[in-house]
Design an enzyme around this catalytic site. Structure first.
Site, PDB file in Angstrom:
ATOM      1  N   ARG A 120       0.849  -1.190   0.000  1.00 16.05           N
ATOM      2  CA  ARG A 120       0.000   0.000   0.000  1.00 16.05           C
ATOM      3  C   ARG A 120       0.881   1.235   0.000  1.00 16.05           C
ATOM      4  NH1 ARG A 120      -3.469  -2.867  -1.392  1.00 16.05           N
ATOM      5  NH2 ARG A 120      -5.574  -3.143  -0.544  1.00 16.05           N
ATOM      6  N   GLU A 150      -4.385   7.178  -5.415  1.00 16.53           N
ATOM      7  CA  GLU A 150      -4.563   6.417  -6.662  1.00 16.53           C
ATOM      8  C   GLU A 150      -5.864   6.860  -7.322  1.00 16.53           C
ATOM      9  OE1 GLU A 150      -4.261   2.239  -5.759  1.00 16.53           O
ATOM     10  OE2 GLU A 150      -2.230   2.445  -5.011  1.00 16.53           O
ATOM     11  N   HIS A 182      -1.261  -0.342  -9.747  1.00 10.69           N
ATOM     12  CA  HIS A 182      -1.873  -1.216  -8.732  1.00 10.69           C
ATOM     13  C   HIS A 182      -2.445  -2.487  -9.389  1.00 10.69           C
ATOM     14  CE1 HIS A 182      -3.944  -1.253  -4.513  1.00 10.69           C
ATOM     15  NE2 HIS A 182      -3.628  -2.467  -4.911  1.00 10.69           N
TER      16      HIS A 182
HETATM   17  C1  DGY Z   1      -5.606  -6.284  -2.532  1.00  8.32           C
HETATM   18  O1  DGY Z   1      -6.316  -7.273  -2.758  1.00  8.32           O
HETATM   19  O2  DGY Z   1      -5.615  -5.706  -1.450  1.00  8.32           O
HETATM   20  C2  DGY Z   1      -4.712  -5.807  -3.630  1.00  8.32           C
HETATM   21  O3  DGY Z   1      -4.163  -4.577  -3.376  1.00  8.32           O
HETATM   22  C3  DGY Z   1      -5.421  -5.814  -4.972  1.00  8.32           C
HETATM   23  O4  DGY Z   1      -5.661  -7.125  -5.295  1.00  8.32           O
END
Ligand code: DGY
Length: 322
Positions: free
Chosen positions: A237, A266, A285
């Protein structure tokens, strides 16, 4: 328990899982048709009528939303990360929250390693050069990168994805260091303190959830502690990293590069400083974005949702505090 459950999915999802959900005899399913994710006002307006919500990581599910969702029986997120959900508010309302760990582990590890390789070997720069018609001839010093084999990888977080990245690194002949807050040890990974890992790793890859405790974990002090010429890889993240301190560390030449799939904001604004910073490789992402994995995530999200609607244990329920 009601005879029929009112369910809203905030996005169409890859695979057949939403068809399965729509055909469940006890479900009335509505799917947001877009474009993009529903605005916050739409999410809030729908809350009072829902028995179940199937959301994605871009939907902010906060305490006022749970207050408004008086009939809600379950929240199912099409993600493993749950930093977009107020888990304490969910617990206070007795709402189980489902998520999708496990099914995206290897796929996300693949992307972390792809970013590591792309950054180390300067592949995006090479691609831009060739496409721009600026490749003159073979040059002894064209796009000199950094060796991955024999280098040291530092894993911040040794959950399933961190361990999957460790396996890939071992195949590349890397020395692998790992740090976890819990002190977990993993065979083949040398346990290190956070500081020692930053001091020693040529590549630091982040694999922890974003929580109140980990937000800003990679701050100016952590970046300064990283080995000169090291790389940062982030597929977890964006909020884990102080992005402006990262840009400073790259501009100062302290770090050789950063390969990032996730950002504090984002989509990353086109005029964001990181996009003008030397050594930055970016992706939008897409850590879990393969056909098979996104379909598996949808299946698990639907399984979690159906279980919650029917007051059964969720196959993957988040712990109350995340
Ligand atoms: C999640 O699942 O948290 C990822 O960032 C996207 O698949």
């Amino acid at each position: 328990m009601p005879d029929r459950f009112n369910v809203w999915a905030t996005r169409h999802l890859p695979g057949r899982a939403l068809e399965r959900l729509a055909s469940a005899p006890d479900v009335d399913l509505d799917i947001w048709s877009g474009p993009g994710a529903p605005p916050a006002g739409e999410l809030m307006a729908r809350a009072p009528d829902l028995d179940g919500l199937l959301c994605t990581l871009v939907d902010r599910i906060d305490a006022p939303w749970f207050d408004a969702a008086a009939k809600l029986r379950v929240l199912s997120s099409y993600s493993v990360g749950l930093d977009h959900v107020d888990l304490l508010a969910a617990a206070a309302h007795g709402i189980p929250v489902g998520h999708t760990p496990g099914v995206l582990v290897e796929t996300t590890a693949d992307l972390a390693f792809a970013l590591l390789l792309a950054g180390a070997r300067r592949l995006p720069e090479g691609e831009r050069l060739v496409r721009a018609g600026e490749w003159g001839t073979w040059e002894p010093d064209l796009l000199l990168g950094h060796d991955v084999h024999g280098a040291t990888l530092g894993l911040v977080g040794l959950g399933a994805i961190g361990q999957a990245v460790a396996r890939r690194a071992q195949g590349f002949g890397m020395r692998v260091l790992g740090w976890t807050r819990s002190g977990r040890t993993v065979p083949g990974v040398e346990a290190a303190s956070f500081g020692d890992l930053l001091d020693s790793a040529d590549f630091v890859s982040l694999h922890v959830a974003l929580t109140g405790e980990t937000r800003g974990l990679i701050d100016a002090a952590a970046l300064a502690r990283m080995k000169p010429g090291a790389f940062l890889i982030n597929t977890a993240r964006g909020g884990l990293v102080d992005e402006s301190a990262l840009a400073d560390a790259l501009d100062a030449g302290h770090l050789a590069g950063a390969a990032l799939d996730v950002f504090a904001q984002e989509p990353l604004p086109a005029d964001h400083r990181l996009l003008r910073t030397r050594g930055v490789t970016v992706a939008p992402h897409v850590g879990s974005a393969t056909v098979a994995t996104r379909a598996r995530m949808a299946d698990l999200a639907v399984d979690n949702l159906l279980a919650g609607l029917r007051s059964e244990p969720l196959p993957q329920q988040a712990p109350p505090a995340g």
